[in-house]
Design a protein around this motif. Structure first.
Motif, PDB file in Angstrom:
ATOM      1  N   ASP A   2     -25.429-104.814 -29.061  1.00 40.95           N
ATOM      2  CA  ASP A   2     -24.375-103.849 -29.387  1.00 40.95           C
ATOM      3  C   ASP A   2     -23.001-104.288 -28.915  1.00 40.95           C
ATOM      4  OD1 ASP A   2     -23.431-101.401 -30.449  1.00 40.95           O
ATOM      5  OD2 ASP A   2     -23.372-100.554 -28.437  1.00 40.95           O
ATOM      6  N   GLY A   3     -22.918-105.323 -28.105  1.00 38.94           N
ATOM      7  CA  GLY A   3     -21.642-105.773 -27.596  1.00 38.94           C
ATOM      8  C   GLY A   3     -21.336-105.200 -26.220  1.00 38.94           C
ATOM      9  N   LEU A   4     -20.279-105.729 -25.606  1.00 45.92           N
ATOM     10  CA  LEU A   4     -19.825-105.264 -24.297  1.00 45.92           C
ATOM     11  C   LEU A   4     -18.480-104.573 -24.458  1.00 45.92           C
ATOM     12  CD1 LEU A   4     -20.618-108.447 -22.150  1.00 45.92           C
ATOM     13  CD2 LEU A   4     -21.997-106.369 -22.354  1.00 45.92           C
ATOM     14  N   TYR A   5     -18.264-103.529 -23.663  1.00 42.54           N
ATOM     15  CA  TYR A   5     -17.032-102.757 -23.731  1.00 42.54           C
ATOM     16  C   TYR A   5     -16.367-102.769 -22.362  1.00 42.54           C
ATOM     17  CZ  TYR A   5     -19.119-101.191 -28.077  1.00 42.54           C
ATOM     18  OH  TYR A   5     -19.690-101.170 -29.323  1.00 42.54           O
ATOM     19  N   LEU A   6     -15.139-103.281 -22.312  1.00 43.75           N
ATOM     20  CA  LEU A   6     -14.393-103.379 -21.062  1.00 43.75           C
ATOM     21  C   LEU A   6     -13.248-102.383 -21.088  1.00 43.75           C
ATOM     22  CD1 LEU A   6     -14.131-107.288 -20.906  1.00 43.75           C
ATOM     23  CD2 LEU A   6     -15.992-105.832 -20.061  1.00 43.75           C
ATOM     24  N   GLU A   7     -13.117-101.628 -19.994  1.00 39.11           N
ATOM     25  CA  GLU A   7     -12.080-100.599 -19.946  1.00 39.11           C
ATOM     26  C   GLU A   7     -11.193-100.705 -18.711  1.00 39.11           C
ATOM     27  OE1 GLU A   7     -13.464 -96.602 -20.861  1.00 39.11           O
ATOM     28  OE2 GLU A   7     -15.311 -97.427 -21.693  1.00 39.11           O
ATOM     29  N   GLU A   8     -11.589-101.521 -17.735  1.00 37.33           N
ATOM     30  CA  GLU A   8     -10.761-101.659 -16.535  1.00 37.33           C
ATOM     31  C   GLU A   8      -9.416-102.281 -16.906  1.00 37.33           C
ATOM     32  OE1 GLU A   8     -11.403-100.548 -13.539  1.00 37.33           O
ATOM     33  OE2 GLU A   8     -13.343 -99.739 -14.200  1.00 37.33           O
ATOM     34  N   ALA A   9      -8.353-101.761 -16.319  1.00 40.93           N
ATOM     35  CA  ALA A   9      -6.999-102.194 -16.682  1.00 40.93           C
ATOM     36  C   ALA A   9      -6.817-103.701 -16.529  1.00 40.93           C
ATOM     37  CB  ALA A   9      -5.971-101.447 -15.827  1.00 40.93           C
ATOM     38  N   GLU A  10      -7.389-104.273 -15.461  1.00 42.22           N
ATOM     39  CA  GLU A  10      -7.239-105.705 -15.223  1.00 42.22           C
ATOM     40  C   GLU A  10      -7.936-106.523 -16.304  1.00 42.22           C
ATOM     41  OE1 GLU A  10      -8.450-103.537 -13.098  1.00 42.22           O
ATOM     42  OE2 GLU A  10      -6.927-103.383 -11.531  1.00 42.22           O
ATOM     43  N   GLU A  11      -9.103-106.050 -16.759  1.00 45.60           N
ATOM     44  CA  GLU A  11      -9.838-106.766 -17.799  1.00 45.60           C
ATOM     45  C   GLU A  11      -9.096-106.690 -19.129  1.00 45.60           C
ATOM     46  OE1 GLU A  11     -14.438-106.271 -16.341  1.00 45.60           O
ATOM     47  OE2 GLU A  11     -13.488-104.553 -17.334  1.00 45.60           O
ATOM     48  N   VAL A  12      -8.586-105.507 -19.448  1.00 40.76           N
ATOM     49  CA  VAL A  12      -7.839-105.351 -20.694  1.00 40.76           C
ATOM     50  C   VAL A  12      -6.595-106.231 -20.677  1.00 40.76           C
ATOM     51  CG1 VAL A  12      -6.554-103.739 -22.147  1.00 40.76           C
ATOM     52  CG2 VAL A  12      -8.701-103.011 -21.081  1.00 40.76           C
ATOM     53  N   ALA A  13      -5.903-106.268 -19.546  1.00 37.72           N
ATOM     54  CA  ALA A  13      -4.691-107.087 -19.423  1.00 37.72           C
ATOM     55  C   ALA A  13      -5.014-108.570 -19.602  1.00 37.72           C
ATOM     56  CB  ALA A  13      -4.035-106.850 -18.063  1.00 37.72           C
ATOM     57  N   ARG A  14      -6.169-108.996 -19.094  1.00 37.90           N
ATOM     58  CA  ARG A  14      -6.556-110.406 -19.230  1.00 37.90           C
ATOM     59  C   ARG A  14      -6.756-110.773 -20.700  1.00 37.90           C
ATOM     60  NH1 ARG A  14     -11.660-113.028 -18.774  1.00 37.90           N
ATOM     61  NH2 ARG A  14     -12.657-111.083 -18.155  1.00 37.90           N
ATOM     62  N   TYR A  15      -7.366-109.888 -21.455  1.00 34.26           N
ATOM     63  CA  TYR A  15      -7.580-110.182 -22.871  1.00 34.26           C
ATOM     64  C   TYR A  15      -6.299-110.051 -23.684  1.00 34.26           C
ATOM     65  CZ  TYR A  15     -12.518-111.049 -22.488  1.00 34.26           C
ATOM     66  OH  TYR A  15     -13.727-111.633 -22.170  1.00 34.26           O
ATOM     67  N   ARG A  16      -5.381-109.216 -23.232  1.00 30.82           N
ATOM     68  CA  ARG A  16      -4.072-109.168 -23.904  1.00 30.82           C
ATOM     69  C   ARG A  16      -3.351-110.509 -23.729  1.00 30.82           C
ATOM     70  NH1 ARG A  16      -3.078-104.090 -25.698  1.00 30.82           N
ATOM     71  NH2 ARG A  16      -3.749-102.316 -24.415  1.00 30.82           N
TER      72      ARG A  16
END
Length: 280
Positions: free
Chosen positions: A241-255
């Motif tokens: 089903d995939g992985l879902y990341l919501e922590e601000a640091e993780e989202v910022a890394r992918y941005r």
């Protein structure tokens, strides 16, 4: 109600609100388990959103337990519960679609999509979807048609909505290079990309197949939402089903990663020129 209305987003918001109210009441999970005589698993599933269709009576019990007496607050939380119990259009395709992913995508206001090996799903023409589905060892014609139908429905809901999201697609040119032995599919797919690029809410960039880039770790999607109480989500595709990341640091890394991919890619106007040259 718009088909882009998402019970998935409402369910996540409900979970966040319930956790906040519990913390405001200075209660631990064990305190609530003792007060309600529920199992810890049941309470945990409601708070985490794993319980797909929480009962209004259950949420009312939690509000009573937390001492929430304000009428407006109670009604707002109960309305979230009712909204989270709705069924999205994608439930009809749960055998071929990730309900959680499409549930988030349905209400996103901005989407950033990196694809390493295939054309992004929202940009695929039916012939391309059929081809790559067969390549994934799906042989039954009915199963293949089911995947194609779900993809068409997903695109229609997204792009025919009065307020579609802003979407930025970046993908590796190798996804098109692999189609050279399927010239009719290649022509149809390129024509669709050129047409999509005319939409002011869609940006498309291609990374030339011979150019090194930082996206070899795999595809991902970043989704932002119109309501600031809904945190952004990063979706990482897996075989399940995939992985879902919501922590601000993780989202910022992918941005940051997406920004680097945009720099590695041809500019949007260069991408259009390159696509037209591929059809000559």
């Amino acid at each position: 109600m718009s088909e882009r209305y998402s019970p998935t987003v409402r369910r996540r918001r409900l979970s966040e609100e319930l956790r906040r109210l519990r913390h405001d009441a200075r209660m631990t999970l064990d305190d609530v388990v003792k007060a309600t005589e529920w199992s810890r698993g049941k309470l945990g599933n409601i708070e985490s959103g794993e319980r797909q269709r929480p009962q209004v009576t259950e949420i009312r019990t939690l509000l009573d337990t937390y001492g929430v007496t304000d009428h407006d607050t109670r009604e707002a939380v109960l309305d979230l519960c009712r909204q989270s119990r709705e069924r999205g259009w994608w439930v009809r395709y749960r055998d071929v679609l990730s309900s959680k992913f499409v549930g988030f995508e349905a209400e996103a206001s901005t989407i950033y999509n990196w694809e390493l090996a295939v054309v992004p799903g929202l940009l695929q023409v039916p012939a391309y979807t059929e081809l790559i589905t067969q390549t994934a060892l799906v042989r039954n014609p009915k199963d293949v048609a089911r995947v194609v139908d779900a993809r068409i429905k997903r695109q229609r809901v997204m792009f025919e909505d009065p307020q579609p999201p802003d979407i930025w697609f970046v993908f590796d040119e190798i996804a098109l290079v692999r189609l050279r032995h399927h010239p009719e599919v290649l022509r149809a797919q390129i024509a669709n990309l050129i047409e999509a690029a005319d939409d002011p809410r869609i940006t498309i960039q291609i990374v030339p197949y011979d150019r090194l880039h930082p996206g070899t770790g795999g595809p991902f999607v970043i989704m932002d939402f119109p309501n600031t109480v809904d945190p952004s989500v990063v979706y990482l595709e897996t075989d399940t089903d995939g992985l879902y990341l919501e922590e601000a640091e993780e989202v910022a890394r992918y941005r940051r990663l997406f920004d680097h991919l945009r720099l590695a890619a041809l500019l949007p106007e260069e991408t259009l020129v390159h696509l037209r040259e591929m059809t000559i």
